[in-house]
Design a protein around this motif. Structure first.
Motif, mmCIF file in Angstrom:
data_model
loop_
_atom_site.group_PDB
_atom_site.id
_atom_site.type_symbol
_atom_site.label_atom_id
_atom_site.label_comp_id
_atom_site.label_asym_id
_atom_site.label_seq_id
_atom_site.Cartn_x
_atom_site.Cartn_y
_atom_site.Cartn_z
ATOM 1 N N ILE A 157 0.872 -1.176 0.000
ATOM 2 C CA ILE A 157 0.000 0.000 0.000
ATOM 3 C C ILE A 157 0.904 1.219 0.000
ATOM 4 C CG2 ILE A 157 -1.776 1.281 1.249
ATOM 5 C CD1 ILE A 157 -2.430 -1.476 2.648
ATOM 6 N N ALA A 158 0.765 2.058 -1.006
ATOM 7 C CA ALA A 158 1.625 3.233 -1.141
ATOM 8 C C ALA A 158 0.793 4.507 -1.122
ATOM 9 C CB ALA A 158 2.428 3.163 -2.438
ATOM 10 N N TRP A 159 1.408 5.572 -0.606
ATOM 11 C CA TRP A 159 0.789 6.891 -0.595
ATOM 12 C C TRP A 159 1.723 7.846 -1.328
ATOM 13 C CZ3 TRP A 159 -4.107 7.336 1.190
ATOM 14 C CH2 TRP A 159 -4.589 6.279 1.997
ATOM 15 N N TYR A 160 1.252 8.401 -2.451
ATOM 16 C CA TYR A 160 2.089 9.247 -3.290
ATOM 17 C C TYR A 160 1.527 10.672 -3.352
ATOM 18 C CZ TYR A 160 -1.492 8.463 -6.893
ATOM 19 O OH TYR A 160 -2.670 8.411 -7.593
ATOM 20 N N ALA A 161 2.431 11.625 -3.577
ATOM 21 C CA ALA A 161 2.069 13.040 -3.578
ATOM 22 C C ALA A 161 2.043 13.566 -5.007
ATOM 23 C CB ALA A 161 3.063 13.838 -2.739
ATOM 24 N N PRO A 162 0.865 13.743 -5.607
ATOM 25 C CA PRO A 162 0.794 14.288 -6.973
ATOM 26 C C PRO A 162 1.447 15.664 -7.094
ATOM 27 C CG PRO A 162 -1.321 13.351 -6.323
ATOM 28 C CD PRO A 162 -0.466 13.398 -5.086
ATOM 29 N N GLU A 163 1.481 16.404 -5.985
ATOM 30 C CA GLU A 163 2.109 17.732 -5.989
ATOM 31 C C GLU A 163 3.593 17.649 -6.323
ATOM 32 O OE1 GLU A 163 2.951 21.240 -2.680
ATOM 33 O OE2 GLU A 163 1.241 19.892 -2.418
ATOM 34 N N VAL A 164 4.229 16.536 -5.945
ATOM 35 C CA VAL A 164 5.643 16.311 -6.268
ATOM 36 C C VAL A 164 5.664 15.306 -7.414
ATOM 37 C CG1 VAL A 164 7.914 15.727 -5.358
ATOM 38 C CG2 VAL A 164 6.170 16.663 -3.817
ATOM 39 N N ALA A 165 5.575 15.802 -8.628
ATOM 40 C CA ALA A 165 5.307 14.956 -9.801
ATOM 41 C C ALA A 165 6.568 14.271 -10.314
ATOM 42 C CB ALA A 165 4.665 15.790 -10.896
ATOM 43 N N ILE A 166 7.095 13.350 -9.525
ATOM 44 C CA ILE A 166 8.235 12.535 -9.928
ATOM 45 C C ILE A 166 7.919 11.079 -9.586
ATOM 46 C CG2 ILE A 166 10.035 14.294 -9.814
ATOM 47 C CD1 ILE A 166 10.579 13.569 -7.004
ATOM 48 N N PRO A 167 8.400 10.109 -10.389
ATOM 49 C CA PRO A 167 7.952 8.724 -10.266
ATOM 50 C C PRO A 167 8.766 7.867 -9.301
ATOM 51 C CG PRO A 167 9.321 8.916 -12.202
ATOM 52 C CD PRO A 167 9.258 10.293 -11.587
ATOM 53 N N PHE A 168 9.514 8.496 -8.389
ATOM 54 C CA PHE A 168 10.420 7.741 -7.534
ATOM 55 C C PHE A 168 9.817 7.504 -6.149
ATOM 56 C CE2 PHE A 168 13.259 10.329 -10.377
ATOM 57 C CZ PHE A 168 13.547 9.284 -11.239
ATOM 58 N N GLY A 169 10.539 6.743 -5.327
ATOM 59 C CA GLY A 169 10.062 6.457 -3.983
ATOM 60 C C GLY A 169 11.061 5.613 -3.228
ATOM 61 N N PRO A 170 10.723 5.182 -2.016
ATOM 62 C CA PRO A 170 11.645 4.376 -1.218
ATOM 63 C C PRO A 170 11.821 2.981 -1.798
ATOM 64 C CG PRO A 170 9.488 4.449 -0.165
ATOM 65 C CD PRO A 170 9.428 5.398 -1.338
ATOM 66 N N TRP A 171 13.060 2.490 -1.724
ATOM 67 C CA TRP A 171 13.384 1.125 -2.162
ATOM 68 C C TRP A 171 12.951 0.925 -3.613
ATOM 69 C CZ3 TRP A 171 10.246 -3.759 -1.684
ATOM 70 C CH2 TRP A 171 11.036 -4.891 -1.907
ATOM 71 N N LYS A 172 12.030 -0.014 -3.870
ATOM 72 C CA LYS A 172 11.543 -0.285 -5.223
ATOM 73 C C LYS A 172 10.086 0.151 -5.401
ATOM 74 C CE LYS A 172 14.437 -4.459 -5.553
ATOM 75 N NZ LYS A 172 14.401 -5.925 -5.820
ATOM 76 N N ILE A 173 9.600 0.947 -4.453
ATOM 77 C CA ILE A 173 8.208 1.401 -4.504
ATOM 78 C C ILE A 173 8.153 2.630 -5.394
ATOM 79 C CG2 ILE A 173 6.174 1.967 -3.134
ATOM 80 C CD1 ILE A 173 7.372 -0.778 -2.527
ATOM 81 N N VAL A 174 8.116 2.398 -6.707
ATOM 82 C CA VAL A 174 8.254 3.468 -7.699
ATOM 83 C C VAL A 174 7.186 3.305 -8.787
ATOM 84 C CG1 VAL A 174 10.732 3.662 -7.281
ATOM 85 C CG2 VAL A 174 9.914 2.107 -9.057
#
Length: 275
Positions: A157-174
């Motif tokens: 389950i991931a929570w992403y911020a559309p305001e920061v429009a980049i496709p990256f994240g912690p570890w492999k959660i991208v």
């Protein structure tokens, strides 16, 4: 950029130089708490860092980043460097993977360790088939949207911020339409939570270690999970040329095999990927 940059090994204490594959000015940095719940309910907490450039990002243990920063600082003293090396050595919750998220090449490159060897492997940058969910919450001061997907035998389950429009994240959660600010597997065993998001203060450097063994994700995960069940018993005798045991304050010990730190987890090893 083809150059030689002194980079402290991201996976264990000890200095060495590696060949830089690419270096770019950083845009953002996001610090995450990483919590792992053991089988008996104990929670280990470490600190990790995502360094973000225009087209790629690097996810590592935060103490490794601090050590690397000191090593590359022109005015840093030998005492400062040694202090940071010891901090990495004493880090009982060290995150022993460095994950390079390269958007243009559509690849994830993972650098990790199974003592006494260092390994690297690649896979596609978007290993998770995300399902976007109509649900929102705030994380680290940013409104985030929810997504779910399966990877490595776990439902995430991931929570992403559309305001920061980049496709990256912690570890492999991208691979989501916004920076992943938090992620947790459905069983509540592994959790990444952003605690600080800021502008970057320096370059983001990627590199490879000269003695790494190239492998596949499947072979590495199988070997890593088997090894970590009992690290001392699973050390290959034919590979052992040197073993060093350093006593630390409080009666604790650090074990190095052929110069590679063998980290013994007090609450056992709980794999991120079970398949």
């Amino acid at each position: 950029m083809n150059t030689r940059i002194p980079i402290i090994c991201l996976l264990m204490a000890g200095c060495m130089s590696v060949s830089a594959q690419h270096a770019a000015q950083g845009k953002y940095a996001c610090i995450y708490e990483y919590d792992v719940k053991s089988a008996d309910g104990n929670v280990d907490r470490g600190t990790t860092l995502l360094q973000i450039a225009d087209a790629f990002a690097v996810f590592t243990d935060y103490s490794a980043f601090q050590l690397d920063s000191v090593a590359r600082q022109p005015g840093a003293s030998e005492v400062q460097r040694k202090e940071m090396e010891e901090r990495v050595e004493r880090n009982d919750h060290f995150f022993d993977q460095a994950v390079y998220q390269n958007d243009p090449s559509n690849r994830l490159t993972v650098h990790s360790v199974i003592a006494p060897y260092r390994y690297t492997y690649e896979e596609k940058i978007n290993p998770i088939a995300w399902r976007l969910v109509d649900e929102e919450k705030e994380v680290c001061g940013y409104p985030c949207k929810k997504a779910t997907g399966t990877y490595g035998g776990r439902e995430w389950i991931a929570w992403y911020a559309p305001e920061v429009a980049i496709p990256f994240g912690p570890w492999k959660i991208v691979g989501l339409p916004g920076l992943v600010m938090a992620a947790e597997d459905a069983a509540g065993v592994h959790r990444f939570t952003a605690i600080q998001f800021r502008a970057a203060s320096g370059p983001v450097v990627t590199g490879e270690l000269p003695d790494e063994i190239k492998t596949t994700r499947e072979k590495f995960i199988e070997a890593k999970n088997r090894f970590e069940q009992n690290p001392m018993a699973n050390l290959p005798p034919e590979a052992l040329s040197d073993m060093t045991i350093r006593k630390r304050e409080g009666g604790q010990k650090s074990i190095f095999v052929n110069g590679v730190q063998l980290r013994m987890r007090a609450n056992g090893y709980t794999p991120l990927e079970v398949e």
